[in-house]
Scaffold this active site. Sequence first.
Site, short mmCIF file in Angstrom:
data_model
loop_
_atom_site.label_atom_id
_atom_site.label_comp_id
_atom_site.label_asym_id
_atom_site.label_seq_id
_atom_site.Cartn_x
_atom_site.Cartn_y
_atom_site.Cartn_z
N GLU A 127 0.84 -1.20 0.00
CA GLU A 127 0.00 0.00 0.00
C GLU A 127 0.87 1.25 0.00
O GLU A 127 0.59 2.23 -0.73
CB GLU A 127 -0.91 0.02 1.24
CG GLU A 127 -1.89 -1.16 1.34
CD GLU A 127 -1.29 -2.36 2.07
OE1 GLU A 127 -0.05 -2.58 1.99
OE2 GLU A 127 -2.06 -3.10 2.72
N CYS A 135 -2.36 -3.88 7.02
CA CYS A 135 -1.95 -4.12 8.41
C CYS A 135 -2.35 -2.94 9.29
O CYS A 135 -2.55 -1.82 8.82
CB CYS A 135 -0.45 -4.38 8.49
SG CYS A 135 0.58 -2.96 8.14
N TRP A 195 18.11 -38.88 -16.42
CA TRP A 195 17.04 -37.95 -16.13
C TRP A 195 15.72 -38.59 -16.49
O TRP A 195 15.54 -38.94 -17.64
CB TRP A 195 17.23 -36.65 -16.94
CG TRP A 195 18.55 -36.01 -16.61
CD1 TRP A 195 19.66 -36.01 -17.41
CD2 TRP A 195 18.91 -35.28 -15.42
NE1 TRP A 195 20.68 -35.32 -16.79
CE2 TRP A 195 20.24 -34.87 -15.57
CE3 TRP A 195 18.22 -34.96 -14.26
CZ2 TRP A 195 20.91 -34.14 -14.58
CZ3 TRP A 195 18.90 -34.24 -13.30
CH2 TRP A 195 20.22 -33.82 -13.46
N ARG A 205 11.38 -23.98 -5.63
CA ARG A 205 12.37 -23.78 -4.57
C ARG A 205 12.49 -22.29 -4.25
O ARG A 205 12.48 -21.88 -3.09
CB ARG A 205 13.75 -24.28 -5.02
CG ARG A 205 13.94 -25.77 -5.06
CD ARG A 205 15.40 -26.08 -5.43
NE ARG A 205 15.65 -27.51 -5.53
CZ ARG A 205 16.82 -28.03 -5.85
NH1 ARG A 205 17.87 -27.24 -6.12
NH2 ARG A 205 16.98 -29.34 -5.92
N THR A 210 19.56 -38.17 1.05
CA THR A 210 19.76 -37.52 -0.24
C THR A 210 21.11 -36.81 -0.27
O THR A 210 21.82 -36.84 -1.29
CB THR A 210 18.61 -36.53 -0.51
OG1 THR A 210 17.40 -37.28 -0.61
CG2 THR A 210 18.82 -35.75 -1.78
N GLU A 224 12.18 -31.69 -0.92
CA GLU A 224 12.71 -32.42 -2.07
C GLU A 224 13.65 -33.47 -1.49
O GLU A 224 14.82 -33.19 -1.23
CB GLU A 224 13.43 -31.44 -3.01
CG GLU A 224 13.70 -32.02 -4.37
CD GLU A 224 14.04 -30.96 -5.42
OE1 GLU A 224 13.66 -29.79 -5.24
OE2 GLU A 224 14.70 -31.33 -6.40
N GLY A 238 14.33 -38.00 -0.64
CA GLY A 238 14.20 -39.35 -1.15
C GLY A 238 12.91 -39.99 -0.66
O GLY A 238 12.15 -39.39 0.11
N ILE A 292 12.29 -42.24 1.50
CA ILE A 292 12.13 -42.56 2.92
C ILE A 292 11.66 -41.34 3.71
O ILE A 292 10.64 -41.38 4.39
CB ILE A 292 13.45 -43.15 3.50
CG1 ILE A 292 13.70 -44.51 2.81
CG2 ILE A 292 13.35 -43.32 5.01
CD1 ILE A 292 14.98 -45.18 3.22
#
Lengths: 385, 385
Positions: free
Chosen positions: A60, A86, A181, A195, A207, A302, A304, A306
């Site tokens: 604003e 606010c 890939w 990200r 990872t 991001e 693995g 597990i």
Amino acid sequence: MSDTSLSFPDDTHWMRRALALAAGVLSSTRPNPRVGCVIVRDGQVLGEGATQPPGGPHAEISALRDAAARGHDVAGATAYVTLEPCSHHGRTPPCADALVAARLARVVVAMGDPNPLVNGRGLRILREAGIAVSAGLCQDEALALNVGFIARMSRGTPWAWLKLAASLDGRAALHNGVSQWITGPEARADGHQWRARSCVVLTGIGTVRADDPLLDTRLAPTAHPPRKAVIDSGFSISETARLFDGTPVLIFAARADAGKAQRLAARNAQVVLLPQADGQRVDLPAVMQWLAADGVNEVHVEAGPILSGALLAADCVDELLCYSAPMLLGDAAPMAALPRLDSLEGVRRYAYTDVQRVGEDLRLRAHLPSRWQALRDRVALNLSS
Amino acid sequence: MSDTSLSFPDDTHWMRRALALAAGVLSSTRPNPRVGCVIVRDGQVLGEGATQPPGGPHAEISALRDAAARGHDVAGATAYVTLEPCSHHGRTPPCADALVAARLARVVVAMGDPNPLVNGRGLRILREAGIAVSAGLCQDEALALNVGFIARMSRGTPWAWLKLAASLDGRAALHNGVSQWITGPEARADGHQWRARSCVVLTGIGTVRADDPLLDTRLAPTAHPPRKAVIDSGFSISETARLFDGTPVLIFAARADAGKAQRLAARNAQVVLLPQADGQRVDLPAVMQWLAADGVNEVHVEAGPILSGALLAADCVDELLCYSAPMLLGDAAPMAALPRLDSLEGVRRYAYTDVQRVGEDLRLRAHLPSRWQALRDRVALNLSS
């Protein structure tokens, strides 16, 4: 045509412009929400702006300054704001007061701010000053843009999405670990955009050990990269891991090692000691609570299969961000390691919200509808207060 | 405005109308292609029609008769046809001759007909009669509508799609076989639409044994249901299986049992004896060749993971038709049982062609680009001849 007679389609047009301004500052406002503001009179933009990095003006104030710089008096104009202005003195003075002082005739707000310091007070200040207030326009788009901030304010945890990349039959890697890939370069770049908008990119020690990832946003460069975080219960991370690149890193551990912690501190890494939940891993909900208390709105996971599975099992995931490659891999590694089910009762049902083609792949987004609805209720309830 | 000056967007408009007519007869023309025809003069439709069931008139004749019934002389008009008009006496006389006799000024054709009995002759007849011919308009849409017919004519096998239904992480059933209901009722109804357009719905003996499916099109009722087919190498099918409902059933077996075959014949089931490929299952490419020789254009495969995987491994699948439910099931049964890969080299890469939301689920379609391109080349080559 006076401002107050602006038709609904016009209101939507200007609110979309305000949303686009907010979308332009996705990665630079954390821990603050991304907000856009457009000030309009007689179909002409007098000034517009978005939230500046912390300590700088909110949307604003940016818009009011922009109008002043263009030589416009905004008295009698309409302001479109993507979040309730606010009402508190933080690092900057209250925006609601500034809008009153500028003698606006009308303020259109997309959604309420459940921040306990605001929570309807911003709208009340405007109304009490005689400003016409319309609320709830483009509410879902506005919520999507600040879902993490709203989650942190209303439930005390960040909004966490789990980034997955797999074949059409849900395989994230071959049995021998080969995963480069499966999805293509466009999907990887798109993943880095996600990200970049998050506050924290979270992975697991598995990872780090297997891939030694940079975990940065090199495919979506930003002046304000997110922090990196690793769940490393045994505090076994290599001190030469590539993710220690000078940017802030959080390590969530259940085992103390003061010497190692001190050496890593010199590399801008902070070790956070948390209890173990199951005798083997730090308590994952506690990680989320710690992150929210530290100002984290959005977590990009991001990891693995597990850790991904453990976060799902611990109910720490709000949304799936899944890149699907058009191939079948058969007997290979799963996206997430989840316990065997005997029945479909009780299985979490997500809702697909968005599907995009990204290069040769698809990006499928799905969230937990109950989580979304809870946040919707919080931003809508405020508006009627 | 004369016909020959019709602008390209107008041509596209009328060809789309012809395609829509063809799409309206998806399940009633087999083994013939579905064709639509619209006859237009000065922006007015004089007549239109689609292929009638075998023995009935083709699209061009339907459209000419429609124009006559409306009292229109079509001399000098333009006909839009989704497939090259036929040039041979089959069950009906050649359509190309009928168009010439009707003294049309112009014929716009979407794609060539690789049927060796046509294969450019239809266009040649038109051109030699002085009719202006434009070709290739909406070619991809036209090919999609008759991909099976074109495949059968140009490569001697049907176009086969593999219907899959799974969770987002590619699980078709829980470890204990529970699969009802991962995807929702809309996905099941949509799947029946695809059954209904196919010429044959193919499954395996494992699915018959486990689920005793009807394999019919009850959720997409049609007066012209497809045939059912079962890969049953050991000829072990139960004579009381529910799929024997009086409609034609094919059983592909590698073991003869004359008595059983005779009893099943009374239930409208035909046993086709084929060699075994690997000492355990009938040769799957031989099944596809047999089906094409029997006039089958499109095969809808709806089988368990073992036969699905075997058909994929035998290169008998052109397209994936995958319903994806927004849930993660973890340790559960795969969509298709495929051999373990050590590298991504050589893995079949499909191309996503279409994504639709179907109820709460997504329908993802993907085909093998080389197969599609080969058919495209065949229908395009004809047009330049």
